[in-house]
Write a protein that holds these residues in place. Structure first.
Motif, short mmCIF file in Angstrom:
data_model
loop_
_atom_site.label_atom_id
_atom_site.label_comp_id
_atom_site.label_asym_id
_atom_site.label_seq_id
_atom_site.Cartn_x
_atom_site.Cartn_y
_atom_site.Cartn_z
N GLY A 93 0.75 -1.29 -0.03
CA GLY A 93 -0.08 0.19 0.09
C GLY A 93 0.78 1.28 0.12
O GLY A 93 0.26 2.40 0.26
N ARG A 96 0.33 4.98 -3.14
CA ARG A 96 -1.10 5.28 -3.05
C ARG A 96 -1.92 5.53 -4.22
O ARG A 96 -3.12 5.49 -4.40
CB ARG A 96 -1.27 6.70 -2.30
N GLU A 99 -2.11 1.00 -5.53
CA GLU A 99 -1.99 0.03 -4.44
C GLU A 99 -2.99 -1.13 -4.61
O GLU A 99 -4.16 -1.05 -5.23
CB GLU A 99 -2.46 0.68 -2.92
N PRO A 101 -5.76 -3.57 -4.50
CA PRO A 101 -7.04 -3.39 -3.73
C PRO A 101 -7.28 -4.73 -3.06
O PRO A 101 -8.25 -4.77 -2.07
CB PRO A 101 -7.90 -3.37 -4.88
N ARG A 103 -5.06 -6.70 -1.11
CA ARG A 103 -4.20 -7.16 0.08
C ARG A 103 -5.20 -6.99 1.18
O ARG A 103 -6.06 -6.19 1.14
CB ARG A 103 -3.13 -5.90 -0.07
N VAL A 105 -5.74 -5.92 5.24
CA VAL A 105 -5.55 -4.88 6.02
C VAL A 105 -6.44 -5.22 7.20
O VAL A 105 -7.11 -5.89 7.27
CB VAL A 105 -6.06 -3.52 5.44
N CYS A 107 -8.52 -3.47 10.27
CA CYS A 107 -9.39 -2.21 10.89
C CYS A 107 -8.67 -1.83 12.10
O CYS A 107 -8.71 -2.72 12.96
CB CYS A 107 -10.87 -2.74 11.13
N SER A 113 -9.62 -8.33 9.89
CA SER A 113 -8.79 -8.41 8.64
C SER A 113 -9.86 -8.56 7.43
O SER A 113 -10.81 -9.14 7.54
CB SER A 113 -7.92 -9.58 8.65
N THR A 115 -10.04 -7.11 2.96
CA THR A 115 -9.39 -6.53 1.85
C THR A 115 -9.32 -5.05 1.75
O THR A 115 -10.25 -4.45 2.44
CB THR A 115 -9.83 -6.95 0.49
N SER A 116 -8.35 -4.40 1.13
CA SER A 116 -8.23 -2.95 1.12
C SER A 116 -9.48 -2.05 0.47
O SER A 116 -9.84 -1.18 0.86
CB SER A 116 -6.94 -2.61 0.37
N LYS A 117 -9.93 -3.04 -0.40
CA LYS A 117 -10.85 -2.35 -1.25
C LYS A 117 -12.19 -2.33 -0.40
O LYS A 117 -13.18 -1.56 -0.73
CB LYS A 117 -11.36 -3.18 -2.51
N ILE A 119 -12.18 -1.68 2.85
CA ILE A 119 -12.00 -0.99 4.26
C ILE A 119 -12.87 0.22 4.40
O ILE A 119 -13.07 0.58 5.42
CB ILE A 119 -10.52 -0.61 4.68
#
Length: 230
Positions: A93, A96, A99, A101, A103, A105, A107, A113, A115-117, A119
């Motif tokens: 990530g 920017r 990155e 989407p 991966r 992450v 909260c 846990s 996915t980035s897309k 969050i």
């Protein structure tokens, strides 16, 4: 004359063939400079991908598969527009504008846990620790605690007077109501048994009713100390 012509052709004529001292290929003398600059296979040339390395032609072919500026496919999201030397930043990530989407992450509030897309939607709509506004008192409360807050803590929520007058009173006014205005205040004086409205079936003294509902009733709402959500 013939001897002079031969000497001229061998040493002076711009169209005479000479040997490239680097690759040893025979080329016209007039084209030697162009040959060395563009055609000689033994002169290192800069990588066309822009990595800054220089190789001879034979090595350049292999370099195309090793170049840090070659495009490489991300196994998570399937995109193929990341440079090889930037893939790790795509995955963590750091880039920017590129990155990954997909991966994973965590909260920062509820520690789940995802996915980035996902969050942003999670934090705005689904996170049990997100702050939401109580419709009654307008305080900001964690989503996981809002029902408990409304039922037992919010001073702006109306509840039935536990003395049995059947009036709906705000908790902020309950004590004043029971002491000064409740038509049944002189009858009970706090010692009459009142059945818990939360459904536990226990009868408690009216003067202990609020304490029972907020701290002792087995049917009262409480927040999980581990913050486990379904």
């Amino acid at each position: 004359m013939g001897k002079n012509m031969f000497h001229y052709a061998e040493s002076t004529c711009s169209h005479r063939n000479v040997c490239c001292d680097i690759c040893h290929v025979s080329v016209p003398f007039s084209g030697l400079g162009h040959h060395k600059a563009n055609l000689c296979v033994n002169i290192p040339k800069l990588c066309p991908r822009g990595c800054g390395s220089a190789f001879i032609e034979a090595r350049m072919i292999q370099h195309q598969y090793e170049c840090p500026k070659r495009f490489i496919r991300c196994d998570l999201c399937g995109c193929d527009d990341s440079f090889a030397d930037e893939l790790e930043y795509h995955l963590d990530g750091s880039l920017r504008d590129n990155e990954c989407p997909m991966r994973m992450v965590i909260c920062s509030e509820c520690k789940v846990s995802l996915t980035s897309k996902s969050i942003d939607v999670h934090c705005a709509q689904n996170c049990p620790r997100r702050l939401i506004r109580c419709n009654y008192c307008k305080s900001e409360i964690n989503a996981i605690d809002i029902q408990n807050h409304i039922r037992l803590e919010c001073q702006e929520v109306k509840q039935f007077c536990n003395l049995g007058c059947q009036q709906m009173i705000r908790l902020t006014n309950m004590e004043n109501h029971q002491e000064l205005h409740c038509p049944k205040r002189n009858i009970h004086n706090g010692n009459t048994n009142v059945t818990c409205q939360l459904g536990c079936g226990i009868d408690v003294k009216s003067k202990h009713y609020f304490l029972h509902m907020t701290e002792k009733c087995p049917k009262r709402l409480v927040s999980c100390i581990l913050r486990v959500t379904s």
